[in-house]
Design an enzyme around this catalytic site. Structure first.
Site, PDB file in Angstrom:
ATOM      1  N   GLU A   1     112.284   7.530 100.241  1.00 54.89           N
ATOM      2  CA  GLU A   1     112.593   8.870  99.744  1.00 54.89           C
ATOM      3  C   GLU A   1     112.669   9.825 100.930  1.00 54.89           C
ATOM      4  O   GLU A   1     111.858   9.763 101.853  1.00 54.89           O
ATOM      5  CB  GLU A   1     111.488   9.305  98.781  1.00 54.89           C
ATOM      6  CG  GLU A   1     111.622  10.728  98.261  1.00 54.89           C
ATOM      7  CD  GLU A   1     110.365  11.206  97.544  1.00 54.89           C
ATOM      8  OE1 GLU A   1     110.478  12.077  96.671  1.00 54.89           O
ATOM      9  OE2 GLU A   1     109.263  10.704  97.868  1.00 54.89           O
TER      10      GLU A   1
ATOM     11  N   LYS B   1     115.692  11.189  90.430  1.00 55.05           N
ATOM     12  CA  LYS B   1     114.321  11.149  89.926  1.00 55.05           C
ATOM     13  C   LYS B   1     114.249  11.836  88.565  1.00 55.05           C
ATOM     14  O   LYS B   1     114.699  12.964  88.389  1.00 55.05           O
ATOM     15  CB  LYS B   1     113.370  11.827  90.917  1.00 55.05           C
ATOM     16  CG  LYS B   1     111.913  11.835  90.455  1.00 55.05           C
ATOM     17  CD  LYS B   1     111.025  12.663  91.369  1.00 55.05           C
ATOM     18  CE  LYS B   1     110.759  11.962  92.674  1.00 55.05           C
ATOM     19  NZ  LYS B   1     109.702  12.664  93.456  1.00 55.05           N
TER      20      LYS B   1
ATOM     21  N   CYS C   1     108.639   7.742  94.349  1.00 54.78           N
ATOM     22  CA  CYS C   1     107.342   8.362  94.638  1.00 54.78           C
ATOM     23  C   CYS C   1     106.412   8.315  93.431  1.00 54.78           C
ATOM     24  O   CYS C   1     106.066   7.237  92.953  1.00 54.78           O
ATOM     25  CB  CYS C   1     107.564   9.786  95.140  1.00 54.78           C
ATOM     26  SG  CYS C   1     106.108  10.512  95.935  1.00 54.78           S
TER      27      CYS C   1
END
Length: 404
Positions: free
Chosen positions: A117, A176, A233
């Site tokens: 990321e 995301k 994440c």
């Protein structure tokens, strides 16, 4: 073949531990002393039963081939440089780390190269220099790169993972779905600002994506697309996101992350523990790849095969098993958690009802004894209730007796 992964590491474990402990605490508080042992054993069994699955061997063999991959941890500058120059250094670090792989592999040996990321905060779709840098690395390895970057629009920004094909550029993008509140966006910003102006440090809110966390990677060696679950994440903490991707066909899990802001704290290793949990839960090999570490290669049984250190430049190479079977955790979803919560609540309510009923009987017995004469319980009690029993009579000598 179905594994018993959910016994060793699914949401069942966290639910069992949490509610087992809650049941134990509540039960020990409510029951009488002579029942403590039985209550403790019951609560311990609630916790121990799911954990017993850790002793069961899990299948780690490939079911649909292997994926040859590399993961590049590029690191970040160790100074306070900010802005475009810092972003460019981070991009260059990941390009350099990718080119360094040529010391270990030949072009075309890898099926995919994984970047973390925010490997480039400069969107290569919007910046020609960044495009050339990423494509240089992809063409040198003759392999696609999974690239972490941001995409900005008027309403905010998306956190994306791009599939970058050599010479063709980005061919697929995942955004995301679960941005972190107060870290990546500020909910109810005008209201929260009343309490602290620090909320404006998050100047641009992240916008959630809407598509499943799956990136299809074309692998000519296997003559097919390989679906990869790519949760970004902190998305690794959401059961449903990974389960949805696996149920829809993901054969491997990738967790790209950026832990630079957390320094040398335990956050990165805590995230690694979550990634290991997901590997076991879904029976999938997992790769956690970070800008600064900790990055790791994880087998489907949760064992760590390779691991990097914090704030270093490093690369990992692996041929990981691709798996297609669904574990009970995938098939049952949230039902084990719901069942344990429900059973724990039923057990607690049952104990409450039993304890309250016992308390009422005790109070009734006490009240009954206070309003009426108590039944003598022994010969001594009966003697003590005879008239005059409580008054000591004076002894008479012979003279007194005769006189009377």
């Amino acid at each position: 073949m179905l594994t018993l992964a959910w016994l060793a590491g699914a949401p069942l474990v966290s639910a069992a531990v949490a509610f087992g402990g809650f049941t134990l605490a509540a039960t020990l508080t409510l029951v009488r002393a002579h029942r403590l042992r039985s209550a403790a054993l019951t609560a311990a069994a609630t916790i121990a039963l799911p954990l017993a699955g850790a002793a069961i061997p899990l299948d780690t063999d490939p079911q649909s081939g292997t994926l040859r991959l590399a993961a590049v941890q590029g690191n970040v500058p160790d100074d306070d440089t900010q802005g475009p120059s810092r972003s460019r250094v981070i991009l260059d670090n990941h390009v350099a780390g990718t080119l360094a792989l040529l010391d270990q592999v030949a072009p075309g040996d890898l099926d995919v190269v994984l970047w973390p990321e925010n490997a480039t905060d400069i969107d290569p779709r919007a910046d020609d220099d960044a495009w050339r840098a990423v494509d240089e690395a992809a063409q040198a390895l003759d392999a696609p790169i999974l690239v972490g970057t941001d995409r900005y629009i008027d309403a905010g920004r998306y956190n994306d993972m791009l599939l970058w094909e050599p010479g063709d550029g980005p061919t697929f993008s995942y955004s995301k779905q679960r941005p972190a509140p107060f870290g990546e966006y500020i909910p109810l910003r005008p209201f929260v600002r009343l309490f602290s102006a620090e909320v404006d440090r998050v100047s641009i809110d992240m916008i959630p994506g809407q598509e499943p966390a799956i990136v299809p990677i074309l692998v000519p060696r296997l003559d097919r697309d390989v679906p990869v679950a790519t949760v970004i994440c902190f998305e690794v903490v959401y059961d449903a996101l990974i389960r949805d991707a696996v149920v829809q066909g993901a054969e491997l899990i990738v967790v790209p992350t950026n832990n630079a802001s957390f320094g040398f704290t335990a956050e990165s290793t805590q995230q690694l523990a979550m990634s290991r949990l997901r590997a076991v839960e879904h029976g999938r090999a997992t790769v956690q790849i970070s800008t600064v570490g900790v990055s790791a290669i994880i087998a489907p049984d949760g064992s760590v095969l390779q691991q990097t250190q914090l704030f270093t430049s490093d690369q990992m190479l692996a041929a990981l098993p691709l798996r297609t079977s669904l574990t009970p955790a995938d098939q049952l979803g949230e039902w084990p958690t719901i069942a344990i919560v429900a059973l724990s609540l039923v057990a607690l309510l049952s104990r409450l009802v039993t304890t309250l009923g016992s308390s009422r009987r005790d109070r009734a017995a006490i009240a009954s004894g206070a309003t009426g004469p108590a039944e003598p319980s022994s010969e001594l009690d009966r003697r003590s209730t005879q008239p005059g029993a409580g008054t000591r009579q004076p002894e008479l000598d012979d003279a007194d007796a005769t006189a009377n």
